[in-house]
Write an enzyme that holds these catalytic residues in place. Structure first.
Site, PDB file in Angstrom:
ATOM      1  N   LYS B  80     -31.471 -40.785  26.388  1.00  0.00           N
ATOM      2  CA  LYS B  80     -30.397 -39.921  25.143  1.00  0.00           C
ATOM      3  C   LYS B  80     -29.737 -40.697  24.181  1.00  0.00           C
ATOM      4  O   LYS B  80     -28.789 -41.962  25.278  1.00  0.00           O
ATOM      5  CB  LYS B  80     -29.286 -38.646  26.413  1.00  0.00           C
ATOM      6  CG  LYS B  80     -28.639 -37.819  25.293  1.00  0.00           C
ATOM      7  CD  LYS B  80     -27.923 -36.609  25.665  1.00  0.00           C
ATOM      8  CE  LYS B  80     -27.069 -35.342  26.017  1.00  0.00           C
ATOM      9  NZ  LYS B  80     -26.444 -35.034  27.034  1.00  0.00           N
ATOM     10  N   SER B 155     -26.901 -29.948  26.094  1.00  0.00           N
ATOM     11  CA  SER B 155     -27.279 -30.998  24.356  1.00  0.00           C
ATOM     12  C   SER B 155     -28.325 -31.836  24.269  1.00  0.00           C
ATOM     13  O   SER B 155     -28.818 -32.671  24.391  1.00  0.00           O
ATOM     14  CB  SER B 155     -26.034 -31.732  24.501  1.00  0.00           C
ATOM     15  OG  SER B 155     -25.860 -32.834  26.173  1.00  0.00           O
ATOM     16  N   SER B 179     -26.171 -29.646  30.452  1.00  0.00           N
ATOM     17  CA  SER B 179     -26.519 -29.707  29.727  1.00  0.00           C
ATOM     18  C   SER B 179     -28.308 -30.908  29.727  1.00  0.00           C
ATOM     19  O   SER B 179     -29.025 -31.326  28.743  1.00  0.00           O
ATOM     20  CB  SER B 179     -26.095 -31.109  28.508  1.00  0.00           C
ATOM     21  OG  SER B 179     -25.184 -30.775  27.894  1.00  0.00           O
TER      22      SER B 179
END
Lengths: 504, 513
Positions: B80, B155, B179
């Protein structure tokens, strides 16, 4: 340009108003590393060389607290008779400023590490009886220092109006202890002296703890002074101002005095004192208005979520307490008694900033009288001549003790000792090295001395006759001649003895 | 699509160890897959092909030299874009970082490298991890590999989509309010939020410090466990990192057994507002666990209903402070510095231009909640709620070993559907937020497709703090039973990307029933 505010003469101001003062002192700790990272915490260095992702607040970086910094804070707290929190937290103080890498400062807010202590000070104004004052300590907490801005261009040296600004983050993250007093309301006309004496005593306490070099000129001890006035007998506290930029003991005293005179003028004119930050000007001795506290920023304090609560174990606190050194006031009393000094002697020593030097010299083996003689005499004179501070002379208490020892053993006399001090101050080495290099030693070889004495007798037959006829006082002339001949290296007492042996 | 990209990390690890394939071949196969599909999925913000191949070559030569390598050596992973990487830009999905090149690696990055995992690149995300759809990325949304017109969740949507699209067998995400788990659920894969403090946050660009938790996403529970074991454990650079041995999650994933385990169904995490197909698949999952020997009861956690509002005070409060540093002074975007403006004006112009709408909304919410005069009523009250939620968990775990719920109230929603309705968007994290507030471990594992839309549904398993291994054990048991019932992994039913020409996708019989 700053316009001088109207002032009321000090004595007159005190007739109508009672001052209250409070001090916030910041001490930069002398830890090896910064508070939340492993960067060196020393003063100076090329700009932006003592930095890493953590103290630069780079995205993703996290603080890890320094155990040493927490221990040093507890030391200060204990020395100031504070309670040490069993559980407390760091908090974030949020505001935007370019020299603050994260745009928040990790500090402490409603849960300081140390609370509710005191520091006793003796205010000695010379013309009045020395006055004992107990200054209450509200809190002692730990926080990180900010970077340092240099604003280039513009008239004020502040960020507003500058052409550009340079920021050095070497200082960012250095552990800073904030020590806040309770309001001091009973000092009256002594308020400025109490403020100065408190800061001086605090500085000595912190220095004795070995946790900071507390140099005001380098900013490792910084002081903000709160001052307010209330009409005499009203029993209330007036609106305070916070004076910043007070960078010497003398300035602390002057800043309080100046604020009393200024606030009295404001109140006399029927005005109200504004709650504000003021800046002290070293050159003019007055304060000027800074930021208004009424429209002060809201710092949005909240507990620092990147750190776990701080819960110093009681055994650790007690261990720190046991390791505290003798505090300066206790030490002063003890040594005064040991050295058998009068209060006046003691005051003279402290006024000359010679107390610690003498103590160090005595600790190195010198007699108290010998140590005092050299520091207050010869060395004070040298310091005065060169405009240096006594402690700044290039000679250590150990070296002075060695000089005193050489004198008391008879290896040097006072005149030679002064030459040795010359040599040490000139960087020629230790006292022993100077003695060797300069060939300085009392001539104690009897045959050499006897020859010199005989020579003097032969050269001064009339003086010799006087002595033979009983006028012993005349021996001084011959002693002088021998001393001259030996370039001062003879022991004058010994010379005198030899002369008298020969002629009587 | 190369077979190498459909293999699990565990199988790749075995094949690499036995030298049936090289790390270079495995890495190239995934880079090829990324080149093939990422134009449509947009899971990656940066693909580090050169660096990945260099790292793979190094693993191959070390293996050839007879070095003892860990299980992830040569296995690709997607990271990420919220973790700092010294050799790749790091943006946190925001314009304000302006393709920032960090001078240091996050601890997670370092541990991946040390394990020999091959970092393929940085995945897309909602800006600063604020969002549940990856539509808040400054660099365009990621699409759900099951249906390209739908969101992949967020996210960590880029990380979830990369795994679901076979661009990477493993991915790292972060979970602040769900997330990891929510995108894993809506992408039909496994995602784990470990115990807070179990995985280092050093080098993770903070959204909400007391909630942010790095964790793994993978196509199987065992793969997730392998990744977690490689990255977890105490980190002296993170003061909130737990200084204890990490739970043995790989062993637990292999154990895959629920016999005799007490499972509590959380009363408050179902009912109104939940999609019927989500509830029916969840009920089936509970029945399945019961059939495997678990004892199921219903447990009430009365304060969970206040979790969402408490979260939307605490997380924005922390973010308002964490994001203050993006001030144009030291790195990243700088707007308006033309020599006539003050530092303050440049800060303001930069933040105006550099932050997206959702980030600004949360900074303002948080600034307000922390303001003097409002602090007690908002931030202070929210912290009290947080304590009550942790107590609910404690009480519940006094009665049962694990708690279960749907991971999300709905399946993946269409792109654009909730972008103008923040409240609807926030509700996507309804079931996941309590574990962030309490700091305990929780995993999401696929439990079937919702009949009404044919999209994946996730089962959430919550365990006490530091009992991460228990979550893996239960999830692995459910996964094994489901896979047996469906005859294949759930993801084999996905048609969005490869359609009829891709995986054998005609068989949805079990999963959809």
């Amino acid at each position: 340009m700053t316009t001088a505010p109207p002032l009321v003469p000090y004595a007159e101001a005190l007739e109508r108003y009672e001052p209250a003062i409070g001090l916030e002192t910041h001490v930069e700790l002398g830890t090896v590393t910064k508070l939340f990272c492993g960067c060196p915490a020393q003063f100076g260095g090329e700009p932006n060389t003592h930095v890493c992702p953590v103290c630069l607040g780079l995205p993703g970086s996290l603080p890890v607290p320094s155990r040493a910094a927490i221990e040093f804070t507890i030391r200060i707290g204990l020395a100031l008779n504070c309670s040490i929190a069993e559980w407390c937290r760091f908090a974030r103080k949020n505001y935007f400023y370019p020299d603050m890498p994260k745009d928040f400062q990790i500090s402490q807010y409603d849960e300081p590490l140390c609370t509710d202590g005191w520091l006793d000070v003796m205010v000695d104004e010379g013309d009045a009886e020395p006055q004992h004052v107990r200054v209450g300590i509200e809190r002692v907490h730990l926080e990180e220092d900010t970077g340092k801005s240099m604003h280039v261009g513009g008239a004020t040296g502040r960020i507003h109006g500058a052409d550009y600004s340079l920021v050095d983050y070497n200082r960012a993250g250095i552990p800073l202890v904030e020590i806040v007093t309770k309001p001091i309301t009973t000092a009256g006309a002594f308020a400025p002296a109490v403020a100065r004496t408190y800061v001086a005593e605090l500085r000595e306490v912190v220095r004795s703890l070995g946790v900071s070099d507390v140099r005001m000129e380098e900013g490792s001890l910084r002081c903000d002074v709160n001052t307010s006035l209330a009409p005499r007998g009203s029993g209330v506290l007036g609106t305070r101002t916070e004076t910043k930029n007070v960078n010497s003991l003398r300035s602390v005293e002057r800043a309080v005095r100046s604020e009393i005179e200024r606030q009295a003028a404001v109140l006399d004119a029927g005005g109200t004192v504004a709650l504000e930050t003021r800046h002290f000007h070293e050159d003019t001795g007055i304060t000027t208005s800074g930021r208004s506290k009424e429209e002060a920023e809201d710092y949005r304090y909240f507990p620092e979520p990147d750190l776990v609560p701080l819960a110093p174990p009681r055994e650790w606190v007690e261990q720190i307490r046991r390791s505290l050194p003798e505090l300066p006031s206790v030490r002063r009393e003890r040594l005064q008694a040991e050295w058998q000094l009068s209060d006046a002697d003691m005051a003279a020593l402290r006024n000359a900033d010679a107390f610690d030097l003498v103590a160090g010299t005595v600790a190195a083996g010198a007699s108290p009288a010998g140590a005092r003689k050299w520091w207050l005499g010869e060395l004070s004179r040298r310091a005065n001549e060169t405009g240096a501070e006594l402690a700044g002379l290039a000679i250590t208490p150990d070296q002075v003790a060695r000089v005193a020892e050489l004198v008391s053993s008879g290896a040097l006399n006072d005149q030679l000792a002064r030459q040795v001090i010359d040599g040490v101050l000139a960087g020629e080495g230790t006292p022993d090295e100077v003695v060797a290099a300069r060939g300085l030693a009392v001539v104690s070889d009897d045959s050499a001395l006897t020859a010199a004495v005989d020579e003097a007798i032969t050269a001064n037959p009339d003086v010799a006759d006087k002595i033979r006829s009983g006028k012993v006082a005349a021996a001084g002339v011959l002693v002088g001649a021998v001393m001259k001949a030996t370039r001062g290296q003879a022991d004058a007492g010994k010379v005198r003895q030899l002369i008298l042996e020969k002629l009587t | 699509m190369s077979e190498l990209t459909t293999m699990t990390a565990a199988d790749l690890s075995a094949a690499l160890r036995s030298k049936d394939v090289s790390a270079t071949e495995v890495t190239q196969a995934h880079l090829d897959r990324i080149a093939e599909v990422d134009g449509r999925v947009h899971a990656f913000l940066h693909v580090a092909a050169e660096e990945a191949l260099a790292a793979a070559e190094q693993v191959d030569s070390r293996r050839a030299a007879g070095a003892e390598l860990g299980p992830l050596a040569g296995v690709p992973v997607a990271l990420k874009d919220v973790f700092t990487t010294i050799d790749m830009p790091t943006t946190a999905g925001s314009r304000i970082l302006n393709q920032w090149r960090p001078p240091y690696d996050a601890t997670i990055t370092t541990r991946l490298r040390r394990a020999g995992a091959i970092i393929l690149g940085k995945t897309n995300m909602d800006e600063f991890a604020m969002g549940s759809s990856t539509e808040n990325s400054a660099f365009g949304p990621t699409r759900n590999p099951w249906d390209l017109s739908r969101v992949p969740g967020g996210s960590s949507g880029g990380s979830a989509a990369s795994v679901a699209a076979y661009e990477a067998p493993l991915a790292i995400g972060t979970d602040t309010g769900g997330s990891i788990r929510q995108p894993a659920a809506v992408c039909g894969i496994t995602g784990m939020k470990p115990t807070y403090g179990g995985n280092s946050r050093y080098g993770l660009i903070a959204f909400a410090s007391s909630l942010d938790t790095p964790g793994p996403l993978a196509r199987t529970v065992l793969d997730a466990a392998l990744l977690q074991e490689a990255i977890s454990g105490h980190d002296p650079m993170d003061a909130t990192s737990i200084d204890e041995a990490a739970p043995p999650v790989v062993a637990a994933a292999r154990q895959a057994d629920v016999a005799g385990l007490r499972i509590g169904v959380v009363t408050e995490l179902s009912g109104e507002g939940y999609q019927p197909g989500v509830l029916s698949r969840f009920s089936q999952a509970v029945e399945l666990l019961e059939s495997l020997g678990a004892k199921v009861t219903e447990v009430s956690c009365p304060h969970f209903r206040y979790a969402l509002p408490a979260y939307y005070l605490i997380a924005p409060s922390e973010c308002s402070s964490n994001l203050a540093r993006f001030d144009a002074m030291r790195y990243g975007l700088r707007v308006g510095d033309d020599g006539t403006r003050s530092a303050e004006e440049v800060m303001s112009l930069t933040r105006e231009a550099g932050f997206g709408a959702e980030v600004k909304r949360r900074i303002m919410l948080g600034t307000y909640a922390l303001s003097s005069g409002y602090y007690e009523a908002y931030y202070g009250k929210a912290q009290q709620v947080r304590t009550l939620i942790a107590r609910d968990f404690e009480a519940a775990f006094g009665q049962v070993d694990v708690l279960v719920s749907p991971t999300t109230p709905t399946t993946a929603f269409p792109l654009g559907e909730r972008t103008d309705d923040p409240m609807a968007m926030y509700l996507a994290d309804l079931c996941t937020i309590p574990s962030n507030l309490a700091g305990n471990a929780a995993i999401s594992v696929p439990c079937g497709l919702a009949p009404e839309d044919g999209l994946p549904v996730g089962l959430q398993v919550m365990t006490p703090v530091l009992a991460d291994d228990r979550a893996y054990r239960v999830a692995a048991a459910a996964e094994a039973a489901f896979t047996e019932r469906w005859g294949h992994p759930l993801l084999a039913s996905a048609k969005g990307l490869d359609g009829a020409s891709g995986l054998d996708a005609d068989d949805t019989k079990g999963a959809g029933r």
